[in-house]
Design an enzyme around this catalytic site. Sequence first.
Site, PDB file in Angstrom:
ATOM      1  N   SER A 135      69.554  40.485  76.270  1.00 26.42           N
ATOM      2  CA  SER A 135      70.088  41.403  75.272  1.00 26.42           C
ATOM      3  C   SER A 135      69.495  41.027  73.921  1.00 26.42           C
ATOM      4  O   SER A 135      69.600  39.873  73.498  1.00 26.42           O
ATOM      5  CB  SER A 135      71.619  41.272  75.259  1.00 26.42           C
ATOM      6  OG  SER A 135      72.197  42.114  74.292  1.00 26.42           O
ATOM      7  N   LYS A 161      67.253  44.683  76.971  1.00 28.62           N
ATOM      8  CA  LYS A 161      68.319  45.573  76.461  1.00 28.62           C
ATOM      9  C   LYS A 161      68.320  45.480  74.948  1.00 28.62           C
ATOM     10  O   LYS A 161      68.464  44.393  74.386  1.00 28.62           O
ATOM     11  CB  LYS A 161      69.651  45.138  77.046  1.00 28.62           C
ATOM     12  CG  LYS A 161      70.898  45.604  76.306  1.00 28.62           C
ATOM     13  CD  LYS A 161      72.145  45.364  77.141  1.00 28.62           C
ATOM     14  CE  LYS A 161      73.297  44.829  76.314  1.00 28.62           C
ATOM     15  NZ  LYS A 161      74.501  44.585  77.138  1.00 28.62           N
ATOM     16  N   LYS A 163      70.047  46.322  71.409  1.00 28.02           N
ATOM     17  CA  LYS A 163      71.270  46.731  70.740  1.00 28.02           C
ATOM     18  C   LYS A 163      70.896  47.835  69.758  1.00 28.02           C
ATOM     19  O   LYS A 163      69.885  47.711  69.034  1.00 28.02           O
ATOM     20  CB  LYS A 163      71.887  45.540  69.994  1.00 28.02           C
ATOM     21  CG  LYS A 163      72.450  44.484  70.929  1.00 28.02           C
ATOM     22  CD  LYS A 163      73.658  45.028  71.686  1.00 28.02           C
ATOM     23  CE  LYS A 163      74.462  43.908  72.328  1.00 28.02           C
ATOM     24  NZ  LYS A 163      75.673  44.453  73.003  1.00 28.02           N
ATOM     25  N   ASP A 189      72.236  49.431  74.245  1.00 23.19           N
ATOM     26  CA  ASP A 189      73.688  49.221  74.182  1.00 23.19           C
ATOM     27  C   ASP A 189      74.163  49.497  72.764  1.00 23.19           C
ATOM     28  O   ASP A 189      73.726  48.828  71.822  1.00 23.19           O
ATOM     29  CB  ASP A 189      74.017  47.777  74.589  1.00 23.19           C
ATOM     30  CG  ASP A 189      75.523  47.506  74.672  1.00 23.19           C
ATOM     31  OD1 ASP A 189      76.321  48.427  74.413  1.00 23.19           O
ATOM     32  OD2 ASP A 189      75.881  46.358  75.008  1.00 23.19           O
ATOM     33  N   GLU A 214      74.246  52.251  77.301  1.00 22.49           N
ATOM     34  CA  GLU A 214      75.524  51.567  77.502  1.00 22.49           C
ATOM     35  C   GLU A 214      76.503  51.850  76.362  1.00 22.49           C
ATOM     36  O   GLU A 214      76.151  51.701  75.192  1.00 22.49           O
ATOM     37  CB  GLU A 214      75.235  50.057  77.609  1.00 22.49           C
ATOM     38  CG  GLU A 214      76.444  49.168  77.826  1.00 22.49           C
ATOM     39  CD  GLU A 214      76.031  47.697  77.989  1.00 22.49           C
ATOM     40  OE1 GLU A 214      74.828  47.401  78.183  1.00 22.49           O
ATOM     41  OE2 GLU A 214      76.926  46.828  77.917  1.00 22.49           O
ATOM     42  N   ASP A 239      80.847  49.964  79.455  1.00 25.96           N
ATOM     43  CA  ASP A 239      81.170  48.534  79.328  1.00 25.96           C
ATOM     44  C   ASP A 239      82.616  48.442  78.840  1.00 25.96           C
ATOM     45  O   ASP A 239      83.559  48.371  79.663  1.00 25.96           O
ATOM     46  CB  ASP A 239      80.173  47.879  78.355  1.00 25.96           C
ATOM     47  CG  ASP A 239      80.486  46.432  77.990  1.00 25.96           C
ATOM     48  OD1 ASP A 239      81.496  45.893  78.465  1.00 25.96           O
ATOM     49  OD2 ASP A 239      79.725  45.820  77.207  1.00 25.96           O
ATOM     50  N   LYS A 263      82.062  42.869  83.627  1.00 25.03           N
ATOM     51  CA  LYS A 263      82.329  41.574  82.977  1.00 25.03           C
ATOM     52  C   LYS A 263      83.728  41.178  83.426  1.00 25.03           C
ATOM     53  O   LYS A 263      84.697  41.890  83.132  1.00 25.03           O
ATOM     54  CB  LYS A 263      82.336  41.721  81.456  1.00 25.03           C
ATOM     55  CG  LYS A 263      80.981  42.015  80.813  1.00 25.03           C
ATOM     56  CD  LYS A 263      81.164  42.221  79.313  1.00 25.03           C
ATOM     57  CE  LYS A 263      79.849  42.600  78.646  1.00 25.03           C
ATOM     58  NZ  LYS A 263      80.059  43.091  77.268  1.00 25.03           N
ATOM     59  N   GLY A 291      77.343  40.136  80.035  1.00 26.07           N
ATOM     60  CA  GLY A 291      77.468  38.769  79.553  1.00 26.07           C
ATOM     61  C   GLY A 291      78.145  38.756  78.203  1.00 26.07           C
ATOM     62  O   GLY A 291      78.116  39.752  77.474  1.00 26.07           O
TER      63      GLY A 291
END
Length: 368
Positions: A135, A161, A163, A189, A214, A239, A263, A291
Amino acid sequence: MKLKTVELRRIALPLVRPFRTSFGVQTRRDVLLIHVVTDEGEGWGECVALTDPFYSSEYVEGAHAILRDYLIPRLFAAPEVTATSVAPLLGDVLGHRMAKAAIETAILDAELRAHDISFASYLGAVRTEVECGVSVGIAASIDQLLEEVASYVKEGYLRIKLKIEPGWDVEPVRAVRESFGPDLRLQVDANSAYDAATSVQLEALDEFSLLLIEQPFAEDDLHQHTVLSQRIRTAVCLDESITSARVAADAIRRGACSVINVKAGRMGGYLEAVRVHDVCDALGIPVWCGGMLETGIGRAANVALAALPNFRYPGDTSASDRYYEEDITEPFVLRDGKLPVPTGPGMGVQPRPDVLQALTTSVETIQS
Ligand code: NPQ
Ligand code: MG
């Protein structure tokens, strides 16, 4: 088992680089570790609650308080405690899933160690290693982002991934796609940073062949996720919204997502995480392991979970050195983009006492 002592240990770990998301920037991880002593042996759990209630409503100081004042007293009051009895014993306390997950994990670890069974085999793992992604935080510039992504690709991570937030979305995604080509597995995400008004910027991401987008919208806004899912080809993944197997089934039936980030902390523990895995499997929905910048304790359990059959994308199960100069356990080291699933009893790892001691900011011991 009979629960004898619970230790609530707070540690502070500096991050190797600041981690910026749509909800803020962090330079340090404040972790609450739980160490339980039972009449059959000891176990560890890690609470994934963050310092501040910005990712979800939980935060580390609140998790500590609910454990001390409500959760642990209920377990001490029970004549017998096993991992499967923890959730029912705590059932009258609403919410606080990350706190509940941490204590359930510690009890499960103690129970499995006592029976010489690994997390992986207990949870139903079918793999001995898991594919890993990374991430990547919001960067100060596109150039710095490309540099950071290049270093992770070089280290072997199998999926990137990014952000994102309004104003940091189409440009960084285009730049990474153009630099690294069509074969890079890439996803984004938003941590709930978009709404109906800014959703059009997400539609503009549809041309970049992302694996998924996400959690673009608020955790309680399944409808907006359904609307976006109908407008784009890219998969929408949830998520923050997915707090249980029941909510997962509901979100899927409403067409809000076609992938789920699992998660265990967010859904109250590894037992509920397996139920989410199973209900998604039954409904034809793939999952992947998220995570929360866990130490080696939480990471070990996550890697075991990610070895279940319906985990079908690389997880945010990065190596220890992605986040920490020194992990509290033996470090998890990437090999060909994968991490090995621990095979020892329980989670298969334990904190190194000297490292743990050096990072500890407080310890509260609670006796039955
Ligand atoms: C997510 N995790 O999937 C979370 C969010 C998260 C790996 O992207 C400090 C600062 C700790 C930010 C833990 C990843 C954090 C953090 C988790 C963000 O949404
Ligand atoms: Mg997320």
